[in-house]
Design a protein around this motif. Sequence first.
Motif, PDB file in Angstrom:
ATOM      1  N   UNK A   1       0.846  -1.033   0.048  1.00  0.00           N
ATOM      2  CA  UNK A   1       0.070   0.105  -0.079  1.00  0.00           C
ATOM      3  C   UNK A   1       0.827   1.295  -0.012  1.00  0.00           C
ATOM      4  N   UNK A   2       0.794   1.967  -1.057  1.00  0.00           N
ATOM      5  CA  UNK A   2       1.254   3.411  -0.975  1.00  0.00           C
ATOM      6  C   UNK A   2       0.698   4.402   0.048  1.00  0.00           C
ATOM      7  N   UNK A   3       1.328   4.857   0.753  1.00  0.00           N
ATOM      8  CA  UNK A   3       0.656   5.886   1.753  1.00  0.00           C
ATOM      9  C   UNK A   3       0.811   7.313   1.466  1.00  0.00           C
ATOM     10  N   UNK A   4       0.061   8.123   1.853  1.00  0.00           N
ATOM     11  CA  UNK A   4       0.458   9.614   1.544  1.00  0.00           C
ATOM     12  C   UNK A   4       0.625  10.076   3.207  1.00  0.00           C
ATOM     13  N   UNK A   5       0.175   9.756   4.078  1.00  0.00           N
ATOM     14  CA  UNK A   5       0.714   9.873   5.510  1.00  0.00           C
ATOM     15  C   UNK A   5       0.902   8.915   6.391  1.00  0.00           C
ATOM     16  N   UNK A   6       1.939   8.636   7.185  1.00  0.00           N
ATOM     17  CA  UNK A   6       2.299   7.747   8.109  1.00  0.00           C
ATOM     18  C   UNK A   6       2.500   8.340   9.197  1.00  0.00           C
ATOM     19  N   UNK A   7       1.873   7.955  10.189  1.00  0.00           N
ATOM     20  CA  UNK A   7       2.335   8.153  11.739  1.00  0.00           C
ATOM     21  C   UNK A   7       2.627   6.953  12.366  1.00  0.00           C
ATOM     22  N   UNK A   8       3.800   6.732  13.247  1.00  0.00           N
ATOM     23  CA  UNK A   8       4.186   5.662  14.091  1.00  0.00           C
ATOM     24  C   UNK A   8       4.265   6.117  15.534  1.00  0.00           C
ATOM     25  N   UNK A   9       3.510   5.440  16.471  1.00  0.00           N
ATOM     26  CA  UNK A   9       3.621   5.651  17.872  1.00  0.00           C
ATOM     27  C   UNK A   9       3.824   6.938  18.576  1.00  0.00           C
ATOM     28  N   UNK A  10       2.848   7.837  17.649  1.00  0.00           N
ATOM     29  CA  UNK A  10       2.856   9.354  17.971  1.00  0.00           C
ATOM     30  C   UNK A  10       2.476   9.568  19.374  1.00  0.00           C
ATOM     31  N   UNK A  11       3.224  10.262  19.959  1.00  0.00           N
ATOM     32  CA  UNK A  11       2.618  10.873  21.501  1.00  0.00           C
ATOM     33  C   UNK A  11       2.873  12.388  21.386  1.00  0.00           C
ATOM     34  N   UNK A  12       1.805  13.037  22.077  1.00  0.00           N
ATOM     35  CA  UNK A  12       2.028  14.470  22.100  1.00  0.00           C
ATOM     36  C   UNK A  12       1.203  14.831  23.658  1.00  0.00           C
ATOM     37  N   UNK A  13       2.147  15.173  24.533  1.00  0.00           N
ATOM     38  CA  UNK A  13       1.643  15.440  26.069  1.00  0.00           C
ATOM     39  C   UNK A  13       1.456  16.834  26.110  1.00  0.00           C
ATOM     40  N   UNK A  14       0.539  17.151  26.857  1.00  0.00           N
ATOM     41  CA  UNK A  14       0.161  18.699  27.488  1.00  0.00           C
ATOM     42  C   UNK A  14       0.482  18.305  29.203  1.00  0.00           C
ATOM     43  N   UNK A  15       1.523  18.537  29.508  1.00  0.00           N
ATOM     44  CA  UNK A  15       1.853  18.365  31.144  1.00  0.00           C
ATOM     45  C   UNK A  15       1.945  16.781  31.384  1.00  0.00           C
ATOM     46  N   UNK A  16       0.989  16.363  32.067  1.00  0.00           N
ATOM     47  CA  UNK A  16       0.751  15.123  32.423  1.00  0.00           C
ATOM     48  C   UNK A  16      -0.286  14.174  31.682  1.00  0.00           C
ATOM     49  N   UNK A  17      -0.953  14.995  30.734  1.00  0.00           N
ATOM     50  CA  UNK A  17      -2.112  14.499  30.022  1.00  0.00           C
ATOM     51  C   UNK A  17      -1.484  13.945  28.621  1.00  0.00           C
ATOM     52  N   UNK A  18      -1.797  12.878  28.093  1.00  0.00           N
ATOM     53  CA  UNK A  18      -1.511  12.660  26.786  1.00  0.00           C
ATOM     54  C   UNK A  18      -2.476  12.721  25.752  1.00  0.00           C
ATOM     55  N   UNK A  19      -2.402  13.636  24.983  1.00  0.00           N
ATOM     56  CA  UNK A  19      -3.549  13.762  23.854  1.00  0.00           C
ATOM     57  C   UNK A  19      -3.444  12.826  22.981  1.00  0.00           C
ATOM     58  N   UNK A  20      -2.189  12.408  22.443  1.00  0.00           N
ATOM     59  CA  UNK A  20      -1.835  11.307  21.731  1.00  0.00           C
ATOM     60  C   UNK A  20      -0.994  10.300  22.531  1.00  0.00           C
ATOM     61  N   UNK A  21      -1.474   9.076  22.328  1.00  0.00           N
ATOM     62  CA  UNK A  21      -0.584   8.175  23.234  1.00  0.00           C
ATOM     63  C   UNK A  21      -0.310   6.807  22.463  1.00  0.00           C
ATOM     64  N   UNK A  22       0.595   7.095  21.469  1.00  0.00           N
ATOM     65  CA  UNK A  22       1.260   5.851  20.781  1.00  0.00           C
ATOM     66  C   UNK A  22       0.521   5.897  19.571  1.00  0.00           C
ATOM     67  N   UNK A  23      -0.204   6.771  19.029  1.00  0.00           N
ATOM     68  CA  UNK A  23      -1.121   6.571  17.841  1.00  0.00           C
ATOM     69  C   UNK A  23      -0.472   6.251  16.488  1.00  0.00           C
ATOM     70  N   UNK A  24      -0.734   5.390  15.896  1.00  0.00           N
ATOM     71  CA  UNK A  24      -0.313   4.672  14.471  1.00  0.00           C
ATOM     72  C   UNK A  24      -1.240   4.663  13.727  1.00  0.00           C
ATOM     73  N   UNK A  25      -1.011   5.138  12.393  1.00  0.00           N
ATOM     74  CA  UNK A  25      -1.935   5.123  11.528  1.00  0.00           C
ATOM     75  C   UNK A  25      -1.416   5.343  10.021  1.00  0.00           C
ATOM     76  N   UNK A  26      -1.990   4.744   9.012  1.00  0.00           N
ATOM     77  CA  UNK A  26      -1.281   4.755   7.744  1.00  0.00           C
ATOM     78  C   UNK A  26      -2.408   5.304   6.732  1.00  0.00           C
ATOM     79  N   UNK A  27      -2.287   6.250   5.908  1.00  0.00           N
ATOM     80  CA  UNK A  27      -3.427   6.768   5.415  1.00  0.00           C
ATOM     81  C   UNK A  27      -3.037   6.416   3.865  1.00  0.00           C
ATOM     82  N   UNK A  28      -3.841   5.477   2.815  1.00  0.00           N
ATOM     83  CA  UNK A  28      -3.645   5.190   1.585  1.00  0.00           C
ATOM     84  C   UNK A  28      -3.567   6.354   0.672  1.00  0.00           C
ATOM     85  N   UNK A  29      -2.839   6.505  -0.220  1.00  0.00           N
ATOM     86  CA  UNK A  29      -2.744   7.459  -1.210  1.00  0.00           C
ATOM     87  C   UNK A  29      -3.887   7.564  -2.049  1.00  0.00           C
TER      88      UNK A  29
END
Length: 319
Positions: free
Chosen positions: A1-29
């Motif tokens: 599958x050819x992807x246009x967007x791939x995110x792997x184990x994405x984490x985004x923290x605001x202080x102690x809160x994890x808005x993204x907690x290891x998000x993985x996603x592959x969007x097909x082109x």
Amino acid sequence: MVTALEVLNLVKCYGKRRALDGLTLRIPRYSVTGLVGSNGAGKTTLMMTVAGFLKPTAGTINLLGNGPFDADVHGGRFAILPQDSELPLTSSPLELLIHYGRLQGLSLEAATKSASNILETVNLSDRAKSSIRSLSHGMRKRIMAAQCFLGNPELILLDEPLNGLDPREAARMRDFIAQRKREQTIVISSHNLNDIEQLCDHVAFIEHGKTVRFGPIATITRKASVMVYQLSAPPVDLTLFKPLLGEGGYLNFNPQTNTLTCHTVEQTLSPEELNRRMVPILLSMCGLLTISQGNSLEDEYLKQTIEVLHATRGCDFTS
């Protein structure tokens, strides 16, 4: 599958809160992918991080095969409609779109042509030189969405593009997005699952900053293996239908709604063949009002949400 967007184990923290907690996603082109999730699930944070507005705490982003967002690399190839974006009230749609086209790297001539074309596509040519202040909320929203398509970028992120629109404006926006299918990769975040089901060919369920399910909508809603018959009266004898479902098939009848749901094994029995067997008997036995293929996306999402809640019961998502 050819992807246009791939995110792997994405984490985004605001202080102690994890808005993204290891998000993985592959969007097909060239897909149109919907992001579905409850408030605070991480959909907007994902889009803002992919666009470079937010810096990830951890994980990787591969945008159009060229790593994380870089204006020098992705300029003109990527566009985003933030959820609560606004327009300068004293400008006109035409001059704004020309300006945005220039920011995408288009020449003045190309930006002017693209702006005029896009205004015609969203049915706002007659308001091209009006002030933004004079336009309705729906018109402004169409202009904000239209700017994402200037210069035909390869990947477009739309965060709640139909939010707050009246039915007529929402229909116009759906038509506009539908016209772009298979020409660009489009990612749409929305709470309206009917819109996602109409517009998208793939869907991602996101909860607690994670992707909990992703795939083609036809697969997730089981269009090839589930048929729902709305009956005018209860069937006289349900046992008559069991042999018609093929090996591994089974059925459920809901007496409160008079719906008969037939589950088949996709490789064993096609939807066309199932209807050929079922419909004549249903018509003669109890009357048939409607036939729908697959479960609704809403049903599948709610089912998945319940499973996630059961799996995570007792966990603290603020840390």
